[in-house]
Design a protein around this motif. Structure first.
Motif, short mmCIF file in Angstrom:
data_model
loop_
_atom_site.label_atom_id
_atom_site.label_comp_id
_atom_site.label_asym_id
_atom_site.label_seq_id
_atom_site.Cartn_x
_atom_site.Cartn_y
_atom_site.Cartn_z
N GLU A 44 -10.91 10.78 -16.29
CA GLU A 44 -11.63 10.41 -15.59
C GLU A 44 -12.81 9.23 -14.94
O GLU A 44 -13.20 9.36 -14.23
N ALA A 45 -12.70 8.04 -16.21
CA ALA A 45 -12.96 6.32 -15.02
C ALA A 45 -12.14 6.22 -14.58
O ALA A 45 -12.89 5.96 -13.52
N LEU A 46 -11.08 6.75 -14.40
CA LEU A 46 -9.91 5.91 -13.51
C LEU A 46 -10.43 6.90 -12.44
O LEU A 46 -10.67 6.39 -11.15
N LEU A 47 -10.48 7.77 -12.28
CA LEU A 47 -10.69 8.93 -11.47
C LEU A 47 -12.08 9.33 -10.48
O LEU A 47 -11.86 8.61 -9.18
N ALA A 48 -13.12 8.46 -11.37
CA ALA A 48 -14.65 7.98 -10.69
C ALA A 48 -14.40 6.02 -9.65
O ALA A 48 -15.14 6.87 -8.86
N ALA A 49 -13.34 5.36 -10.46
CA ALA A 49 -13.08 4.46 -9.54
C ALA A 49 -12.94 4.89 -8.73
O ALA A 49 -12.53 4.01 -7.55
N VAL A 50 -12.01 5.62 -8.57
CA VAL A 50 -10.54 6.08 -7.74
C VAL A 50 -11.86 7.26 -6.11
O VAL A 50 -11.77 6.37 -4.71
N ARG A 51 -12.38 7.96 -6.97
CA ARG A 51 -13.20 8.33 -5.59
C ARG A 51 -14.37 7.32 -5.11
O ARG A 51 -14.83 7.47 -3.71
N GLY A 52 -14.80 6.20 -5.97
CA GLY A 52 -15.83 5.52 -5.71
C GLY A 52 -15.05 4.42 -4.50
O GLY A 52 -15.72 4.33 -3.36
N GLU B 51 -14.14 21.58 4.12
CA GLU B 51 -15.57 22.04 4.85
C GLU B 51 -16.31 21.08 3.84
O GLU B 51 -17.51 21.95 3.57
N GLY B 52 -16.35 19.26 2.98
CA GLY B 52 -17.34 19.57 2.76
C GLY B 52 -17.66 19.31 1.40
O GLY B 52 -18.49 18.25 0.37
N ARG B 53 -16.55 20.13 1.15
CA ARG B 53 -16.53 21.02 -0.80
C ARG B 53 -15.48 20.09 -1.56
O ARG B 53 -14.17 20.17 -1.15
N GLU B 54 -15.86 19.16 -2.26
CA GLU B 54 -14.71 18.16 -2.64
C GLU B 54 -13.79 18.97 -3.85
O GLU B 54 -14.77 19.87 -5.10
N TYR B 55 -12.76 19.51 -4.02
CA TYR B 55 -11.51 19.91 -4.79
C TYR B 55 -11.12 19.19 -5.98
O TYR B 55 -10.76 19.86 -6.64
N ASP B 56 -10.95 18.10 -5.27
CA ASP B 56 -9.50 16.98 -6.15
C ASP B 56 -9.86 15.50 -5.97
O ASP B 56 -10.21 15.58 -4.90
N VAL B 57 -10.08 14.83 -6.35
CA VAL B 57 -9.66 13.26 -6.63
C VAL B 57 -8.37 12.75 -7.90
O VAL B 57 -8.02 13.56 -8.90
N GLY B 58 -8.17 12.28 -6.68
CA GLY B 58 -6.38 11.25 -7.39
C GLY B 58 -5.84 10.05 -6.85
O GLY B 58 -6.57 9.48 -5.73
N LEU B 59 -5.06 10.07 -7.41
CA LEU B 59 -3.83 8.47 -6.75
C LEU B 59 -2.64 9.71 -6.01
O LEU B 59 -2.14 10.55 -6.93
N HIS B 60 -2.13 8.94 -5.45
CA HIS B 60 -0.30 10.15 -4.79
C HIS B 60 0.35 8.89 -4.94
O HIS B 60 0.38 8.57 -4.63
N ARG B 61 1.85 9.56 -4.84
CA ARG B 61 2.76 8.60 -4.69
C ARG B 61 3.55 9.57 -4.23
O ARG B 61 4.23 10.40 -4.74
N HIS B 62 4.56 9.46 -2.76
CA HIS B 62 5.45 10.08 -2.34
C HIS B 62 6.74 8.67 -2.01
O HIS B 62 6.72 8.26 -1.67
N TRP B 63 7.72 8.94 -2.24
CA TRP B 63 8.78 8.70 -1.75
C TRP B 63 9.07 8.26 -0.39
O TRP B 63 8.17 9.31 0.87
N LEU B 64 9.16 7.16 0.39
CA LEU B 64 9.09 6.94 1.84
C LEU B 64 10.18 7.26 2.62
O LEU B 64 10.14 7.95 3.68
N ASP B 65 11.37 7.89 1.95
CA ASP B 65 12.10 8.85 2.62
C ASP B 65 12.37 9.29 1.47
O ASP B 65 13.75 9.66 0.31
N PRO B 66 11.80 10.41 1.68
CA PRO B 66 12.82 11.60 -0.13
C PRO B 66 13.92 12.51 0.45
O PRO B 66 14.14 13.16 -0.68
N SER B 67 14.15 12.05 1.44
CA SER B 67 15.70 13.02 1.53
C SER B 67 16.93 11.60 0.25
O SER B 67 18.27 12.20 -0.01
N ARG B 68 16.45 10.89 0.03
CA ARG B 68 17.14 10.29 -1.59
C ARG B 68 17.28 10.60 -2.87
O ARG B 68 18.16 10.61 -2.69
#
Length: 900
Positions: free
Chosen positions: A499-507, A621-638
């Motif tokens: 949760e502390a990590l997510l708080a830092a992400v949010r900030g 509509e202004g209401r937060e429902y999730d916070v976090g870090l995301h990772r996607h493949w640059l080329d997901p077809s790989r």
């Protein structure tokens, strides 16, 4: 039987009416609400009527609920016209007479309960439970439905059990004969059908995917772009069914939309006219979260649900007893049924959290999911979807029955499907799900959910090492976010390292907002680059906590595998199956936590050029429902090519817009073909339609960007000119809602109903069904309608887009744009979207239509999105309206006179 004592209420954008036994009269909104609060009233789709009256919680005797009780697993278009058709009544000429129709239709439906009908079995048993739940229809039905003389077979005693069979042998190696393919295609198209050379050529090209593979890890890959009208479904089913028959192996046909899955199932009637044989040889498969879980349903029926949700559970139980496959999402459960129950809890009736206990379940032998998996293993053709194919391949599911031949229809969606499948997200919502999976219910939580220790108690008692691993995992899971985590983040009081990590992400996300999105209420995101000190400091403890969690999970997986190998005395067949299921679930979650660790290592560390990483605060509509870090493949077809294509013997990837309005390099890059050793075979077949004579593209030049009143006026005038039959596409939900609010009543006065996604409390599939059923109805919505609508004929004769569908400027898009050629990458995306939207318009040879773009800023270079020969004109709105009135409105008026 005494006449119905209840009045009927009907409300549309054109007015409100009440019908009693003697009269029908127009009433005000206030009077309608007063009557509805004083006495039970008959309604058709209570949530929709409540929305139109400005009182969403209105209740009464909903005819749709009565229909669902009497005729489970039957579909009815949930409109007055659909109700009239289902009950054998004549549809009234005006809205004012619909309230009377509701009373007449109710009388006919209740009369069904007086006798014997196909779905009679179990009805009396269900009614007793519904009576105790104070269901509105229970008293009226109790007067008619007599107690059966013999005990009824109800849900769990009625469902058949699946049987174990010996594993299917590997497919034989065969080579298809061109003449045999032509004969099979001729049989599928039917006697006397027009010989279409394009379809024959397509079938012959598709057959290359079924040839014997020549090199290991190098499948026979065919990329086939076939324009609308070629008949590609039957074109690939001809060689696919022939190969399945001769090789005695399954072909998996994968789609992106549920509409195409239903179409494929319908086309199966041509392959196997006999219903029993068809059921055996063609099987539809979906992810387990689509099917009703019998254990969850039993829990709901025994008190797990309360109030209106408990009524829904009883109606779903009625349906499950008669369902062909138990599919709650796109199967034979009417899509409108769950939407009748606000805050309905229908998702709790499926296995959305991966909590299945497999053979430990008392209903395991009757489970719809297990039955579908076993039926698919023995089928000739398995109709699946892109997500299920990728999940099975990536997580090693059903490896013993893994198919060797695939057909990927709607292949232009493979890139996006792979993007979603192979992504990683360390967010509060994702983390709390793993916590719940490991710990089970906490505090006052209800339901049948059980934690890891409860599910594997026998292993813990038998194996000390396994017991220690379970205990360590339970202890480590305490560091994951718990209930009210989002509230604590907002208050600046996170609990635990994650949760502390997510708080830092949010900030950091809020600190880096530069365009005012925070005030506008949209979601926020920023690159995971140059993290601040707070985020770097939080990453270390969070990584240590996740490492402490993943280690015992890995150890437990290994011990479970060892237990299987030891086969102790207590391990019977069901116990073995349960532990195998636990191993699969553990593997999935271990991989997830491992991906989180890799993502945390990126904080303050070097970037990996194969991935795009960012931080996000998700909001509605202004209401937060999730916070976090995301990772996607640059080329997901790989990863798609590595996990799905490379192990296969052959695959066909096909679509009407496979090249996205560009060249073959685009198709090869987005399909994963560039990551295979052997080059793909290319095939192209242009549409046989006469677009020059059947369609036109009108680019309206005088609608100012951002002028909402002008935009709404344009939609209204065009729909009136076409006399309905319009699909309106928006790029923003807010504009869609604003336009709907401005034009719905105006169109109603013209006798032109308007449906709206994200406005009407109706699921998207049902909205399309209603749209298809009435040629004067129009439908407006967003991207889901651009790809998932198949409405041939006059019901869809105009497509209107509010503007050029440019991609959203997200962090992920910016990275792919940079790697994909800058503005040329944007152009490819826009051309693909325009081509897909235009493709909704002309679906058969006698269709006529107009494609209208309400944007003067349409670059000429994007016009390649439309089929060659399609006339394009840049005109002011007045001229566009007149053209539509003369070409489409006049045609509808002529056909109406001819019908009359």
């Amino acid at each position: 039987m005494t006449p119905l004592p209840y009045p009927a209420l009907h409300a549309s954008h054109g007015g409100i009416w009440i019908a009693t036994g003697t009269e029908t009269r127009a009433v005000s909104r206030g009077e309608a609400l007063r009557i509805a609060s004083d006495t039970p009233v008959i309604l058709l789709n209570a949530p929709l009527i409540g929305q139109r009256l400005g009182h969403p919680e209105i209740s009464g005797l909903d005819v749709l609920e009565l229909f669902a009780f009497l005729h489970p697993a039957r579909f009815m278009v949930p409109t007055p016209k659909g109700l009239a058709r289902a009950t054998g009544l004549t549809m009234p000429d005006s809205d004012a007479d619909v309230a009377g129709l509701l009373r007449d239709a109710t009388e006919r439906l209740l009369a069904v309960a007086d006798g014997v009908w196909p779905e009679r079995e179990g009805a009396w048993h269900s009614l007793q439970s519904l009576f105790r739940l104070h269901w509105a229809w229970a008293p009226a039905l109790a007067q008619r439905l007599a107690k059966p003389e013999k005990a009824e077979r109800w849900l769990f005693s009625k469902l058949p059990e699946w049987e174990e069979r010996a594993p299917r042998p590997a497919p034989r190696t065969v080579t298809l004969d061109d003449a045999d393919i032509a004969v099979r295609l001729a049989r599928l198209t039917g006697d006397g059908a027009e010989r279409r050379q394009g379809q024959r050529d397509y079938a012959a090209a598709a057959a290359a995917a079924f040839a014997p593979r020549e090199m290991r890890d190098s499948p026979n890959l065919v990329l086939a772009e076939a324009g609308t009208g070629i008949g590609k479904t039957l074109g690939y089913l001809a060689p696919a069914s022939l190969w399945a028959e001769q090789a005695e192996g399954p072909v998996w046909v994968s789609t992106f939309t549920k509409a195409l899955q239903r179409q494929l199932a319908h086309e199966g009637e041509r392959l196997f006219p006999d219903a029993d044989e068809r059921k055996r040889r063609i099987v539809t498969r979906k992810g387990r979260e689509n099917y009703v879980c019998l254990l969850n349903l039993e829990d709901a029926l025994q008190g797990g649900f309360a109030g209106r949700a408990a009524v829904l559970a009883q109606l779903v139980a009625r349906w499950a007893a008669f369902s062909a496959d138990g599919d709650m999402v796109g199967g034979d459960l009417p899509g409108w049924l769950p939407t009748l129950f606000r805050r309905n809890g229908s998702t709790a009736l499926t296995d959305r959290r991966g909590e299945c206990i497999y053979a430990g379940c008392p209903h395991y032998r009757k489970c719809f999911i297990e039955r579908a998996a076993r039926a698919g293993a023995d089928a000739d053709v398995v109709i699946a979807n892109h997500a299920l194919v990728m999940v099975n391949a990536a997580r090693g599911h059903e490896s013993a029955t893994r198919p060797s031949r695939y057909v990927f229809d709607e292949g232009h969606h493979l890139f996006d499907a792979a993007d979603a499948m192979f992504a990683a997200a360390l967010t509060g919502q994702e983390a709390i799900e793993i916590r719940r999976w490991i710990l089970g219910p906490e505090g006052g939580a209800r339901g049948r959910r059980r934690g890891l220790a409860a599910r594997l108690s026998d292993v813990a008692s038998y194996d000390d090492e396994g017991g220690r691993a379970i205990a360590e995992a339970v202890d480590a899971a305490q560091a994951l976010p718990s209930d009210k985590w989002l509230q604590r983040l907002g208050e600046g009081d996170p609990f635990g390292p994650v949760e502390a990590l997510l708080a830092a992400v949010r900030g950091l996300v809020y600190a880096r907002d530069t365009n005012g999105s925070a005030d506008a209420g949209y979601g926020l995101e920023t690159e995971l680059a140059e993290p601040d000190a707070a985020l770097v400091e939080a990453a270390g403890p969070a990584g240590a906590a996740l490492d402490a969690l993943v280690r015992p999970m890995i150890a437990l997986g290994r011990r479970l595998e060892a237990v299987l190998a030891d086969s102790p005395d207590w391990m019977d067949g069901p116990a073995r199956a349960r532990i195998e299921g636990a191993i699969a679930s553990l593997g999935w979650r271990t991989d997830t936590v491992g991906a989180w660790l890799a993502l945390i290592a990126r904080v303050g560390g070097p970037a990996d050029p194969q991935f795009v990483d960012w931080l996000a605060v998700d909001r509605v509509e202004g209401r937060e429902y999730d916070v976090g870090l995301h990772r996607h493949w640059l080329d997901p077809s790989r990863p798609f090519a590595e996990t799905v294509l490379r192990p296969a013997q052959g695959a066909l990837i096909t679509s009407a817009t496979l090249r996205a309005g560009g060249d073959w390099d685009v198709a090869e890059a987005r399909s994963g073909a560039v990551h295979l050793l052997r080059p793909a075979i290319r095939f192209e077949a242009a549409s046989p339609f006469d677009y020059a004579g059947q369609a036109e593209v009108l680019i309206v030049t005088d609608i100012k960007r951002g002028d909402l009143p002008a935009l709404a006026n344009a939609y209204a005038r065009l729909i009136v000119a076409a006399e309905g039959g319009t699909l309106g596409l928006f790029t923003a939900i807010r504009r869609l809602r604003a336009v709907h609010a401005r034009i719905a009543d105006r169109l109603a006065r013209e006798g032109l109903p308007l449906l709206a996604q994200h406005v009407d409390p109706i699921d998207t599939g049902t909205l399309v069904d209603i749209f298809r059923d009435d040629s004067r109805t129009s439908l407006i919505g967003t991207d889901a309608l651009r790809d998932g609508v198949d409405v041939p004929g006059d019901s869809l004769r105009m497509v209107v887009m509010e503007g050029v569908p440019w991609p959203k400027p997200s962090v992920l898009h910016a990275a792919r744009r940079l790697a994909g050629g800058g503005s040329a990458y944007d152009d490819r995306i826009v051309r693909a979207r325009l081509a897909q939207a235009f493709g909704r318009l002309i679906r058969r040879a006698d269709d006529r239509g107009a494609f209208v773009l309400l944007s003067s800023a349409m670059p000429s270079r994007l016009l390649r999105a439309f089929p060659e020969g399609t006339p394009v004109a840049r005109v002011p709105l007045d001229e566009a309206v007149e053209r539509v009135r003369l070409s489409l409105g006049a045609r509808m008026r002529h056909e109406a006179r001819a019908t009359a």
